[in-house]
Design a protein around this motif. Structure first.
Motif, short mmCIF file in Angstrom:
data_model
loop_
_atom_site.label_atom_id
_atom_site.label_comp_id
_atom_site.label_asym_id
_atom_site.label_seq_id
_atom_site.Cartn_x
_atom_site.Cartn_y
_atom_site.Cartn_z
N ASP A 58 -5.38 3.73 -7.06
CA ASP A 58 -4.12 4.34 -6.61
C ASP A 58 -4.08 5.84 -6.93
O ASP A 58 -3.61 6.65 -6.15
CB ASP A 58 -2.92 3.68 -7.31
N GLN A 61 -6.46 7.71 -4.70
CA GLN A 61 -5.92 7.65 -3.34
C GLN A 61 -4.77 8.63 -3.16
O GLN A 61 -4.68 9.32 -2.14
CB GLN A 61 -5.45 6.21 -3.07
N ALA A 126 -6.81 1.71 0.71
CA ALA A 126 -6.92 3.17 0.52
C ALA A 126 -7.65 3.80 1.71
O ALA A 126 -7.22 4.83 2.25
CB ALA A 126 -7.67 3.47 -0.79
#
Lengths: 194, 194
Positions: A58, A61, A126
């Motif tokens: 995360d 990304q 992603a």
């Protein structure tokens, strides 16, 4: 320092190490040392190394998507000019060494994609979001007549993103940016040419 | 069993494990167990884990190049037909799971390309030789008028090989062969189309 700061510091320090050495090859202890937090603190923010890996994806990304959106959704150039500018910006980043280590999402897809469904889905998501940025840019290019009406933006964006990741991968074996230069030439002169 | 057989058995067993788990994530002991040889025997054939890794790249490369040459130098089809057949064969291999784990050379380039000059040069050479098979096929295609005279075989082969590696990488995140199908379509309908 707030809890959010500490968590971000762990992620930032870990990102640097894992970008160079890979996920499996980096121990928790190395991350603790680099971010100067005790083990208990790490496990306060992350349930396990897997949970940490998912949150790290995360983190990477977010960084990449902000950069893509900033450039691909800018209003000061045509859609294809923005796309070219984005790829030239990354080429410049690799040329000066600022982006050494390749694409962190591509690296983790290679290393972890096959290892668990959780990692695969997180990495797939992603890459899908990165692809969507290119899709939107190509849709605009099509609407403005910059590319053939016959080109499917989704399929073309998929091919462009995968070819880009492959060129970045090849740079790890050539030690130079030639694969990215050839990528840009072939994409704009052949794939997107009208 | 001859010495050559033992060495080949170690390489074959190690290839299977490392193709799934990566090089750094695989210990010598695991390779010894799988190939049922004592540690001393391993170090008789390989000076160090690095030396073993370099010989393993030769092993993977030999396997891939034989397959590429068999198909791309066949005499029963036109150059572009052979190229398409090669990519469709690998697509089929991925579809049925026979090639699960991606391209072993691509995997190692991703994992080890940045880690040492020896690995980088060995992997760069392997990819260059794979690329040369495609160059020769495209030169023939150009000479027979199957592709534009304006397409540079070397540059085009570089782009094709890198895009192919990128599509195989993406499959690790999608869990399906769609990226390879899109790759083939874009290469033959756009990049190589006259």
């Amino acid at each position: 320092m707030t809890k959010q700061d500490t968590k971000l510091r762990i992620l930032n320090e870990a990102a640097k190490i894992i970008h160079c050495k890979g996920f499996n090859n980096t121990g928790i202890q190395e991350i603790l040392n680099a971010s100067r937090v005790p083990k208990g603190s790490f496990y306060f923010y992350f349930k396990s190394k897997e949970d940490f890996g998912l949150q790290l994806i995360d983190h990477f990304q977010g960084f990449i998507l902000r950069r893509m959106k900033d450039q691909l959704e800018a209003s000061d150039a045509s859609p294809l000019e923005r796309l070219r500018r984005f790829f030239e910006g990354t080429l410049e980043g690799f040329r000066c060494g600022a982006l050494a280590g390749g694409c962190p999402i591509g690296n983790l897809a290679q290393e972890l994609g096959d290892s668990s469904d959780k990692f695969r889905m997180k990495l797939g998501n992603a890459l899908d979001q990165m692809e969507d940025c290119v899709v939107r840019c190509l849709e605009e290019a099509r609407d403005q007549g910059e590319i053939d009406q016959s080109l499917d933006p989704k399929e073309t964006a998929n091919f462009i993103l995968n070819s880009w990741e492959g060129s970045i991968l090849r740079m790890k074996a050539t030690g130079g940016v030639e694969p990215l230069i050839t990528f840009e030439k072939m994409i704009f002169d052949r794939v997107l040419a009208r």
